[in-house]
Structures are given as C-alpha cells and as structure tokens.
Design an enzyme around this catalytic site. Structure first.
Site, PDB file in Angstrom:
ATOM      1  N   THR A 116       0.829  -1.207   0.000  1.00 32.44           N
ATOM      2  CA  THR A 116       0.000   0.000   0.000  1.00 32.44           C
ATOM      3  C   THR A 116       0.862   1.255   0.000  1.00 32.44           C
ATOM      4  OG1 THR A 116      -1.435   1.308   1.459  1.00 32.44           O
ATOM      5  CG2 THR A 116      -0.132  -0.378   2.517  1.00 32.44           C
ATOM      6  N   ASP A 117       0.313   2.340  -0.530  1.00 29.68           N
ATOM      7  CA  ASP A 117       1.037   3.620  -0.486  1.00 29.68           C
ATOM      8  C   ASP A 117       1.182   4.129   0.948  1.00 29.68           C
ATOM      9  OD1 ASP A 117      -1.606   4.353   0.011  1.00 29.68           O
ATOM     10  OD2 ASP A 117      -1.694   5.918  -1.530  1.00 29.68           O
ATOM     11  N   GLU A 118       0.425   3.548   1.887  1.00 33.72           N
ATOM     12  CA  GLU A 118       0.485   4.041   3.271  1.00 33.72           C
ATOM     13  C   GLU A 118       1.839   3.790   3.915  1.00 33.72           C
ATOM     14  OE1 GLU A 118      -3.047   3.537   5.646  1.00 33.72           O
ATOM     15  OE2 GLU A 118      -4.299   3.312   3.871  1.00 33.72           O
TER      16      GLU A 118
ATOM     17  N   ASN B 183     -11.805  13.983   1.665  1.00 33.83           N
ATOM     18  CA  ASN B 183     -12.863  13.105   2.180  1.00 33.83           C
ATOM     19  C   ASN B 183     -14.235  13.779   2.109  1.00 33.83           C
ATOM     20  OD1 ASN B 183     -10.911  11.218   2.769  1.00 33.83           O
ATOM     21  ND2 ASN B 183     -10.740  11.795   4.924  1.00 33.83           N
TER      22      ASN B 183
ATOM     23  N   TYR C 229      -1.141  -0.360  11.238  1.00 31.83           N
ATOM     24  CA  TYR C 229      -1.422  -1.028   9.957  1.00 31.83           C
ATOM     25  C   TYR C 229      -0.301  -0.758   8.959  1.00 31.83           C
ATOM     26  CZ  TYR C 229      -3.147  -1.423   5.161  1.00 31.83           C
ATOM     27  OH  TYR C 229      -3.254  -1.700   3.822  1.00 31.83           O
TER      28      TYR C 229
ATOM     29  N   LYS D 298       2.609  -3.238   7.212  1.00 30.65           N
ATOM     30  CA  LYS D 298       2.789  -3.434   5.765  1.00 30.65           C
ATOM     31  C   LYS D 298       4.224  -3.047   5.358  1.00 30.65           C
ATOM     32  CE  LYS D 298       0.016  -4.486   3.123  1.00 30.65           C
ATOM     33  NZ  LYS D 298      -0.462  -5.837   2.661  1.00 30.65           N
TER      34      LYS D 298
HETATM   35  P1  NAD Z   1      -9.916  -6.872   3.133  1.00 29.13           P
HETATM   36  O1  NAD Z   1      -9.789  -6.536   4.588  1.00 29.13           O
HETATM   37  O2  NAD Z   1     -11.188  -6.580   2.417  1.00 29.13           O
HETATM   38  O3  NAD Z   1      -9.617  -8.447   2.919  1.00 29.13           O
HETATM   39  C1  NAD Z   1      -8.569  -9.101   3.569  1.00 29.13           C
HETATM   40  C2  NAD Z   1      -8.808 -10.608   3.404  1.00 29.13           C
HETATM   41  O4  NAD Z   1      -7.700 -11.293   4.031  1.00 29.13           O
HETATM   42  C3  NAD Z   1     -10.079 -11.108   4.096  1.00 29.13           C
HETATM   43  O5  NAD Z   1     -10.785 -11.973   3.239  1.00 29.13           O
HETATM   44  C4  NAD Z   1      -9.555 -11.861   5.326  1.00 29.13           C
HETATM   45  O6  NAD Z   1     -10.404 -12.942   5.722  1.00 29.13           O
HETATM   46  C5  NAD Z   1      -8.209 -12.369   4.815  1.00 29.13           C
HETATM   47  N1  NAD Z   1      -7.260 -12.614   5.921  1.00 29.13           N
HETATM   48  C6  NAD Z   1      -6.968 -11.800   6.961  1.00 29.13           C
HETATM   49  N2  NAD Z   1      -6.082 -12.397   7.783  1.00 29.13           N
HETATM   50  C7  NAD Z   1      -5.797 -13.604   7.221  1.00 29.13           C
HETATM   51  C8  NAD Z   1      -4.935 -14.664   7.603  1.00 29.13           C
HETATM   52  N3  NAD Z   1      -4.186 -14.609   8.713  1.00 29.13           N
HETATM   53  N4  NAD Z   1      -4.869 -15.753   6.804  1.00 29.13           N
HETATM   54  C9  NAD Z   1      -5.635 -15.842   5.670  1.00 29.13           C
HETATM   55  N5  NAD Z   1      -6.477 -14.865   5.281  1.00 29.13           N
HETATM   56  C10 NAD Z   1      -6.552 -13.755   6.051  1.00 29.13           C
HETATM   57  O7  NAD Z   1      -8.667  -6.168   2.439  1.00 29.13           O
HETATM   58  P2  NAD Z   1      -8.522  -5.457   1.007  1.00 29.13           P
HETATM   59  O8  NAD Z   1      -8.973  -4.062   1.115  1.00 29.13           O
HETATM   60  O9  NAD Z   1      -9.069  -6.349  -0.028  1.00 29.13           O
HETATM   61  O10 NAD Z   1      -6.924  -5.428   0.878  1.00 29.13           O
HETATM   62  C11 NAD Z   1      -6.224  -6.517   0.294  1.00 29.13           C
HETATM   63  C12 NAD Z   1      -4.733  -6.195   0.266  1.00 29.13           C
HETATM   64  O11 NAD Z   1      -4.524  -5.000  -0.480  1.00 29.13           O
HETATM   65  C13 NAD Z   1      -4.136  -5.932   1.646  1.00 29.13           C
HETATM   66  O12 NAD Z   1      -2.865  -6.543   1.699  1.00 29.13           O
HETATM   67  C14 NAD Z   1      -4.027  -4.432   1.729  1.00 29.13           C
HETATM   68  O13 NAD Z   1      -2.949  -4.040   2.559  1.00 29.13           O
HETATM   69  C15 NAD Z   1      -3.782  -4.068   0.284  1.00 29.13           C
HETATM   70  N6  NAD Z   1      -4.240  -2.727  -0.142  1.00 29.13           N
HETATM   71  C16 NAD Z   1      -5.530  -2.349   0.076  1.00 29.13           C
HETATM   72  C17 NAD Z   1      -5.955  -1.085  -0.376  1.00 29.13           C
HETATM   73  C18 NAD Z   1      -7.390  -0.622  -0.188  1.00 29.13           C
HETATM   74  O14 NAD Z   1      -7.702   0.512  -0.499  1.00 29.13           O
HETATM   75  N7  NAD Z   1      -8.306  -1.461   0.283  1.00 29.13           N
HETATM   76  C19 NAD Z   1      -5.061  -0.256  -1.055  1.00 29.13           C
HETATM   77  C20 NAD Z   1      -3.744  -0.692  -1.264  1.00 29.13           C
HETATM   78  C21 NAD Z   1      -3.360  -1.940  -0.812  1.00 29.13           C
HETATM   79  P1  TYD Z   2     -10.322   4.452   5.076  1.00 28.67           P
HETATM   80  O1  TYD Z   2     -11.355   4.017   4.116  1.00 28.67           O
HETATM   81  O2  TYD Z   2     -10.300   3.873   6.459  1.00 28.67           O
HETATM   82  O3  TYD Z   2      -8.901   4.246   4.339  1.00 28.67           O
HETATM   83  P2  TYD Z   2      -7.409   4.722   4.802  1.00 28.67           P
HETATM   84  O4  TYD Z   2      -7.461   5.327   6.142  1.00 28.67           O
HETATM   85  O5  TYD Z   2      -6.664   3.425   4.798  1.00 28.67           O
HETATM   86  O6  TYD Z   2      -6.988   5.677   3.751  1.00 28.67           O
HETATM   87  O7  TYD Z   2     -10.415   6.020   5.246  1.00 28.67           O
HETATM   88  C1  TYD Z   2     -10.283   6.895   4.136  1.00 28.67           C
HETATM   89  C2  TYD Z   2     -10.328   8.326   4.671  1.00 28.67           C
HETATM   90  O8  TYD Z   2     -11.628   8.582   5.188  1.00 28.67           O
HETATM   91  C3  TYD Z   2      -9.362   8.577   5.826  1.00 28.67           C
HETATM   92  O9  TYD Z   2      -8.824   9.885   5.704  1.00 28.67           O
HETATM   93  C4  TYD Z   2     -10.231   8.484   7.058  1.00 28.67           C
HETATM   94  C5  TYD Z   2     -11.590   8.983   6.569  1.00 28.67           C
HETATM   95  N1  TYD Z   2     -12.770   8.385   7.234  1.00 28.67           N
HETATM   96  C6  TYD Z   2     -13.758   9.213   7.772  1.00 28.67           C
HETATM   97  O10 TYD Z   2     -13.662  10.455   7.717  1.00 28.67           O
HETATM   98  N2  TYD Z   2     -14.842   8.630   8.379  1.00 28.67           N
HETATM   99  C7  TYD Z   2     -14.974   7.268   8.476  1.00 28.67           C
HETATM  100  O11 TYD Z   2     -15.986   6.797   9.074  1.00 28.67           O
HETATM  101  C8  TYD Z   2     -13.966   6.436   7.896  1.00 28.67           C
HETATM  102  C9  TYD Z   2     -14.070   4.936   7.968  1.00 28.67           C
HETATM  103  C10 TYD Z   2     -12.881   7.049   7.282  1.00 28.67           C
END
Ligand code: NAD
Ligand code: TYD
Length: 340
Positions: free
Chosen positions: A126-128, A253, A154, A158
């Site tokens: 992730t970019d985070e 946001n 988090y 990562k």
């Molecule tokens: P999500 O939380 O929707 O899904 C995570 C999945 O991993 C779930 O199905 C969960 O059951 C499974 N999981 C968790 N712990 C586990 C374990 N110990 N063993 C097996 N399975 C396990 O997450 P997401 O948003 O789909 O993100 C997927 C990946 O992409 C992550 O690695 C996250 O860091 C990365 N990512 C997400 C975003 C975003 O905006 N959502 C952006 C950049 C990168």
């Molecule tokens: P989120 O979806 O949790 O992603 P991330 O923090 O990993 O970028 O949040 C996106 C942005 O929205 C973040 O700046 C936090 C804000 N946010 C709210 O303002 N209210 C909310 O209830 C949530 C879940 C997030």
C-alpha cells in the site's frame, strides 16, 4: 494451465482479482486461501465456487503446516498475497494481529515459495507505507524512492512486510515483486471503509461520520484497474522491483461524502464531524510513472464512472452488505463511533 494461489481472496481486492483471473484468463486455475476473518465473505466467492478452475481453502497464512499442505497439493506457479488485516482504525485498537498476519504470515508464504523451488511471489502492499504528504504541497508525490515512514500500526506492519520481502529477494533470491497502490473503491468493499460506510449509512438515513474537518486527501483508484496492474506486474514486472499504482485522482474526504449524498439524493445535513483519527495521515498521492513507463499500465476507469458504478453496485446488492452490517460489524460500529 497456470495455477495462481491468491491469498485473502474472500476480501475486497482479492475477490476482484479472483474474478479478474477467472474471467480474463481461461488458461489459469485459481487456488484461494483465506482464513475468513470478519473481513472475509464466502458469499463474495459464490460465482467462483461454481467454476471448476477455482478451489477454496479456509486456511490461515500464519499456519506453516497448513500452508505447506496447500503448496504440496496445488503446486502453484505464482502466489499473490492479498491476505492482511487492513483497517487503520482497528489497527489503532488492536495492533498485535496486524503484526502477526501482515508480517509473519507473509514470511510463512515466502518460506513456502522457497521450499517449492522459488515460486514467483507478489506482495500486495500500500502507499500508506510512505507515511503522508503535506496538504499544501501538491507538487509532492510518492515515488518508489520515497523513504518508508509509516504512521499507523497497519501501515507499519505493511512496511515491515515490504522490508522482509526485499530481504528475502536479496538474501535467498526469492522471485518477488511488490506493488504499492493508493486507496481502492468498488464492489465487495467491506462497509467499515470510507466509501461503502458512507453509502450504507446514507441509505439508512444515518449520520455520516467525517473525521476531523474532512480535509484529508486520498488518491482513489477503481479496484479493477488495480487488478489489471497486478496482473501486468506478475507477467512482465522485473523481479526484485517495487511498482507504485495510482491514477492521479486526489480527493478530499468531505468532497467524496458530498458526492455520495448527491448521487443518493440524501441531504448533506446527515454529515457529522467527529473526533479525528489518531495520527491521521493528511494526504496520499502516487506517482505511477514507473509502472506506466515500464509496463504501459494506465487506469481505465474515471472517478466519475467508477463511483457511479460502485454506488449502483451497493444499491443492487443490498443483501451482500446488509448481512455484514447486521453481524460483528454492529458491535464494531458502536465501539468506534458511539462516543466519537
Ligand atoms: P480486506 O480486509 O477486504 O480483505 C482481507 C482478506 O484477508 C479477508 O478476506 C480476510 O479474511 C483475509 N485474511 C486476513 N487475515 C488472514 C490470515 N491470517 N490468513 C488468511 N487470510 C486472512 O482487504 P482489502 O482491502 O481487499 O486489501 C487486500 C490487500 O490490499 C491488503 O494486503 C491491503 O494491505 C492491500 N491494499 C488495500 C488497499 C485498499 O484501499 N483497500 C489499497 C492498497 C493496498
Ligand atoms: P479508510 O477508508 O479507512 O482508508 P485509509 O485510512 O486506509 O486511507 O479512510 C479513508 C479516509 O476517510 C481517511 O482519511 C479516514 C476517513 N474516514 C472518515 O472520515 N470517516 C470514516 O468513518 C472512515 C471509515 C474514514
């Protein structure tokens, strides 16, 4: 047939990637490993389960013996690791599980890859991991050279995993790549995250809890574009390289929440400003020049189209998320938002 092991495939991006592979690559078998935490959902994989090229294992990536057994049986040609604990707010409450799954779980997978003749490994990051950027310097973007500077448990977990992946590449020659994507949105995103949370609350005429003043900026990418980028890296990416993924789509946001109100015909009076997140990152912004220049990747979905499609998806798939918001999520929501 190529066999791709997708971890975390019952979650948001992992499931979209499973469908990307099944629908776009008739020569690919998909082996999905997911422990089904609160964020994993079998109903998301219903259509995949009907496909003979798909197999599912309820399996924790931290469990060495279990992972070894899956590798022995399925002999994957490549592993794409999506499995993770992913919600920043939960990481502030309970950091431990983030370190276990995100770092140690990644190590278990990489050890299994090495034990099976150096199976190709892709880490979805992730970019985070770069920390944040100031709001008043729109000229600054995250490049692959930006130092890791994580803010939350988090993002630190990562970043730890990313360092370990690079160490495994250098020390053991693991055939690994890493991608660092900006915020995703689209179908099957768990309603704890900003966009689906605001859609679900707005539809129920519930308050829309905006942290702080809503001025934090995120760089949004439609999930299908992220899946295409990972696919390209898997096929053509250079081993040992990191690729940033993002589509130059920065939004505050508050502007996203207002847009959702507009789309749903809901009043902005639902917006409620609540106590800010601890350590809240101000701004994320990706420079995708490397993946564009080396692999020719460009996002295909504009934010206007993507957000309309996403809102339509949540409207058309109410049972999917209504079942989630009535379960464990209800307790989480109370805990996180009641006194905020
Ligand atoms: P999500 O939380 O929707 O899904 C995570 C999945 O991993 C779930 O199905 C969960 O059951 C499974 N999981 C968790 N712990 C586990 C374990 N110990 N063993 C097996 N399975 C396990 O997450 P997401 O948003 O789909 O993100 C997927 C990946 O992409 C992550 O690695 C996250 O860091 C990365 N990512 C997400 C975003 C975003 O905006 N959502 C952006 C950049 C990168
Ligand atoms: P989120 O979806 O949790 O992603 P991330 O923090 O990993 O970028 O949040 C996106 C942005 O929205 C973040 O700046 C936090 C804000 N946010 C709210 O303002 N209210 C909310 O209830 C949530 C879940 C997030």
């Amino acid at each position: 047939m190529t066999t791709i092991l997708v971890t975390g495939g019952a979650g948001f991006i992992g499931a979209n990637f499973v469908y990307h592979l099944l629908d776009g690559h008739p020569d690919v078998r998909v082996v999905c490993v997911d422990s089904l935490t609160y964020a994993g959902n079998m109903s998301t994989l219903e259509r995949a389960l009907a496909d003979p090229r798909f197999v599912f294992y309820r399996q924790d990536i931290r469990d060495r013996d279990g992972i070894a057994a899956v590798f022995d049986k399925e002999k994957p040609d490549a592993v794409v690791n999506f499995a993770a604990e992913t919600h920043v707010d939960r990481s502030i409450e309970t950091p431990e599980i983030f370190l276990q799954t995100n770092i140690l779980g990644t190590q278990v997978l990489m050890d299994a890859c090495l034990a099976h003749g150096n199976t190709r490994f892709h880490q979805v990051s992730t970019d985070e991991v770069y920390g944040d950027l100031p709001l008043d310097r729109p000229d600054l973007l995250f490049t692959e050279q930006t130092p890791l500077h994580a803010s939350s448990p988090y993002s630190a977990s990562k970043a730890g995993a990313d360092l370990l992946v690079m160490a495994y590449h250098r020390t053991y020659g693991l055939a690994a790549t890493i991608s660092r994507c900006s915020n995703n949105y689209g179908p099957y995103q768990f309603p704890e995250k900003l966009i689906p949370l605001m859609i679900a609350n707005a539809l129920a005429d519930q308050p829309l809890p905006v942290y702080g003043q809503g001025l934090n900026v995120r760089d949004w990418l439609y999930v299908a574009d992220h899946c295409k980028a990972i696919d390209l890296i898997l096929q053509k990416g250079r081993i040992g390289q990191v690729y940033n993924i993002g589509g130059h789509n920065e939004m505050r946001n508050i502007d996203i929440v207002r847009l959702i109100c507009q789309h749903l015909g809901k009043p902005e009076s639902l917006i409620t400003y609540v106590t800010d997140r601890k350590g809240h990152d101000l701004r994320y912004a990706i420079d995708p020049a490397k993946i564009h220049g080396e692999l020719g990747w460009l996002p295909e979905t504009s934010f206007a189209d993507g957000i309309a499609r996403t809102i339509d998806w949540y409207l058309a798939n109410r049972p999917w998320w209504e079942q989630i918001v009535s379960g464990e999520y209800r307790d989480y929501y109370q805990r996180m938002y009641r006194d905020r």
